[in-house]
Scaffold this active site. Structure first.
Site, PDB file in Angstrom:
ATOM      1  N   ASN A 273       0.867  -1.185   0.000  1.00  8.87           N
ATOM      2  CA  ASN A 273       0.000   0.000   0.000  1.00  8.87           C
ATOM      3  C   ASN A 273       0.902   1.232   0.000  1.00  8.87           C
ATOM      4  O   ASN A 273       1.515   1.553   1.007  1.00  8.87           O
ATOM      5  CB  ASN A 273      -0.885  -0.044   1.262  1.00  8.87           C
ATOM      6  CG  ASN A 273      -1.666   1.241   1.471  1.00  8.87           C
ATOM      7  OD1 ASN A 273      -1.779   2.076   0.562  1.00  8.87           O
ATOM      8  ND2 ASN A 273      -2.217   1.407   2.669  1.00  8.87           N
TER       9      ASN A 273
ATOM     10  N   LYS B  46       0.063   4.280  -0.180  1.00 11.49           N
ATOM     11  CA  LYS B  46      -0.551   5.469   0.430  1.00 11.49           C
ATOM     12  C   LYS B  46      -0.332   6.678  -0.488  1.00 11.49           C
ATOM     13  O   LYS B  46      -0.368   6.520  -1.701  1.00 11.49           O
ATOM     14  CB  LYS B  46       0.004   5.680   1.843  1.00 11.49           C
ATOM     15  CG  LYS B  46      -0.084   4.396   2.677  1.00 11.49           C
ATOM     16  CD  LYS B  46       0.197   4.586   4.130  1.00 11.49           C
ATOM     17  CE  LYS B  46       0.081   3.227   4.826  1.00 11.49           C
ATOM     18  NZ  LYS B  46       0.173   3.320   6.272  1.00 11.49           N
TER      19      LYS B  46
ATOM     20  N   HIS C  10      -9.398   1.028   5.103  1.00 14.15           N
ATOM     21  CA  HIS C  10      -8.069   1.140   5.707  1.00 14.15           C
ATOM     22  C   HIS C  10      -8.156   2.051   6.934  1.00 14.15           C
ATOM     23  O   HIS C  10      -8.938   2.996   6.955  1.00 14.15           O
ATOM     24  CB  HIS C  10      -7.078   1.725   4.690  1.00 14.15           C
ATOM     25  CG  HIS C  10      -5.675   1.724   5.215  1.00 14.15           C
ATOM     26  ND1 HIS C  10      -5.192   2.756   5.987  1.00 14.15           N
ATOM     27  CD2 HIS C  10      -4.680   0.816   5.126  1.00 14.15           C
ATOM     28  CE1 HIS C  10      -3.941   2.465   6.336  1.00 14.15           C
ATOM     29  NE2 HIS C  10      -3.615   1.299   5.830  1.00 14.15           N
TER      30      HIS C  10
ATOM     31  N   GLU D  22      -6.478   4.444   7.976  1.00 15.58           N
ATOM     32  CA  GLU D  22      -6.350   5.898   7.747  1.00 15.58           C
ATOM     33  C   GLU D  22      -7.649   6.459   7.162  1.00 15.58           C
ATOM     34  O   GLU D  22      -8.016   7.605   7.444  1.00 15.58           O
ATOM     35  CB  GLU D  22      -5.139   6.171   6.842  1.00 15.58           C
ATOM     36  CG  GLU D  22      -3.845   6.025   7.632  1.00 15.58           C
ATOM     37  CD  GLU D  22      -2.675   5.448   6.852  1.00 15.58           C
ATOM     38  OE1 GLU D  22      -2.679   5.534   5.607  1.00 15.58           O
ATOM     39  OE2 GLU D  22      -1.763   4.904   7.497  1.00 15.58           O
TER      40      GLU D  22
ATOM     41  N   GLU E 219      -5.207  -5.210  10.496  1.00 19.00           N
ATOM     42  CA  GLU E 219      -4.166  -4.204  10.712  1.00 19.00           C
ATOM     43  C   GLU E 219      -4.448  -3.460  12.014  1.00 19.00           C
ATOM     44  O   GLU E 219      -5.241  -2.501  12.027  1.00 19.00           O
ATOM     45  CB  GLU E 219      -4.160  -3.196   9.561  1.00 19.00           C
ATOM     46  CG  GLU E 219      -3.879  -3.809   8.218  1.00 19.00           C
ATOM     47  CD  GLU E 219      -3.314  -2.767   7.254  1.00 19.00           C
ATOM     48  OE1 GLU E 219      -2.173  -2.939   6.816  1.00 19.00           O
ATOM     49  OE2 GLU E 219      -4.012  -1.781   6.971  1.00 19.00           O
TER      50      GLU E 219
ATOM     51  N   GLY F 146       2.562   2.102  10.753  1.00 17.64           N
ATOM     52  CA  GLY F 146       3.500   3.215  10.609  1.00 17.64           C
ATOM     53  C   GLY F 146       4.218   3.580  11.893  1.00 17.64           C
ATOM     54  O   GLY F 146       4.831   4.635  11.996  1.00 17.64           O
TER      55      GLY F 146
ATOM     56  N   SER G 204       3.544  -2.276  10.173  1.00 15.21           N
ATOM     57  CA  SER G 204       5.000  -2.297  10.350  1.00 15.21           C
ATOM     58  C   SER G 204       5.649  -3.616   9.915  1.00 15.21           C
ATOM     59  O   SER G 204       6.605  -4.085  10.540  1.00 15.21           O
ATOM     60  CB  SER G 204       5.382  -1.948  11.800  1.00 15.21           C
ATOM     61  OG  SER G 204       4.959  -0.626  12.104  1.00 15.21           O
TER      62      SER G 204
HETATM   63  P1  PGA Z   1       2.977   0.233   7.589  1.00 18.08           P
HETATM   64  O1  PGA Z   1       1.501   0.431   6.972  1.00 18.08           O
HETATM   65  O2  PGA Z   1       3.523  -1.036   7.001  1.00 18.08           O
HETATM   66  O3  PGA Z   1       3.740   1.458   7.156  1.00 18.08           O
HETATM   67  O4  PGA Z   1       2.805   0.129   9.060  1.00 18.08           O
HETATM   68  C1  PGA Z   1       0.646  -0.657   6.765  1.00 18.08           C
HETATM   69  C2  PGA Z   1      -0.657  -0.198   6.170  1.00 18.08           C
HETATM   70  O5  PGA Z   1      -1.116   0.895   6.523  1.00 18.08           O
HETATM   71  O6  PGA Z   1      -1.271  -0.889   5.340  1.00 18.08           O
END
Ligand code: PGA
Length: 256
Positions: free
Chosen positions: A14, A16, A101, A103, A174, A180, A220
């Site tokens: 992803n 983003k 997601h 976010e 997740e 993140g 992560s």
């Molecule tokens: P990250 O994000 O690997 O940077 O923690 C995962 C995601 O948001 O799908």
């Protein structure tokens, strides 16, 4: 993975709000074409929507990489400034769509019901939804992981009608506190949440169908922890944010 898991581990990236069209092309030129893992990995990349056609073209038809969008609106068209529909995403080369997601839920206030409408819109257009669920740190501390992820998944599947193909979707667990942040769920935490989601799916769509739904872990994931996570019970793949932005580290995860 377990013996009766879906066959190919899914490695999803992803991006983003990173990598415009030129950067997407560069990424795909530098992402290794030779992959010799056994079983082979299913690789899916979610670029920003504006970069999707460039990414699809740069990958070419023989790369074995699939593409998706990070979000859609549930309406087919209309006065929704800034949004794209499932049909537009498919026309631009997407086969998959992230829905819900964390976010989208936490930064943009997307509700469980909107997630359900988006899953139905994606399925109705033949886009495969990747339904994202996960608890916040506070919810985890309150012991509410199972309740939260089951509520989110229930709502995500509630708008799908009989004619659509409700069997063809993926789930991504997740935990919000792991996205993140550099914090990763332990393999035990991931196995517990994945087990809860699998049992819920078994009740909802039957055992055989439930075992065909890949449940990915995200939060992560990086080259150093991907192998452990991928060998965890009930983890059928990973959804990678930060570590998917660089072709070398994403390739390392795909080879883990
Ligand atoms: P990250 O994000 O690997 O940077 O923690 C995962 C995601 O948001 O799908």
């Amino acid at each position: 993975m377990t013996a009766d898991s879906p066959s190919s581990p899914v490695i999803a990236g992803n991006w983003k709000m990173h990598h415009g069209p030129a950067a997407a092309r560069r990424f795909l030129q530098n992402f290794p074409r030779e992959r010799s893992t056994e079983p082979p990995r299913e690789i899916i990349i979610f670029p920003p929507a504006v970069s999707l056609p460039a990414a699809v073209a740069a990958a070419g038809s023989t790369s074995g990489i699939e593409f998706g969008v990070q979000n859609i609106h549930w309406e087919p068209e209309g006065a929704f400034t800034g949004e794209i529909s499932a049909e537009m995403a498919r026309d631009a080369g997407a086969h998959y769509c992230l829905v819900g997601h964390s976010e989208r839920r936490h930064v943009f206030g997307e509700s469980d019901r909107e997630v359900g409408l988006k899953v139905a819109a994606a399925a109705g257009e033949g886009l495969v939804p990747v339904v994202c669920v996960g608890e916040t740190l506070e919810q985890r501390r309150e012991g509410r992981v199972d309740e939260v992820v089951v509520r989110q998944l229930t709502a995500a599947l509630d708008e799908i009608s009989e004619e659509e193909d409700p069997m063809h979707f993926l789930v991504a667990y997740e935990p919000v506190w792991a996205i993140g942040t550099g914090e990763t769920a332990t393999p035990d935490d991931a196995a517990a949440a994945h087990g809860t989601l699998r049992r819920y799916l078994e009740e909802r769509i039957g055992e055989a169908a439930a075992h065909r739904v890949p449940i990915l872990y995200g939060g992560s994931v990086k080259p150093s922890n991907a192998a452990d996570l991928l060998s965890t019970d009930q983890v059928d793949g990973v959804l990678v944010g930060g570590a998917s932005l660089e072709p070398g580290s994403f390739a390392e995860i795909a080879a883990a």
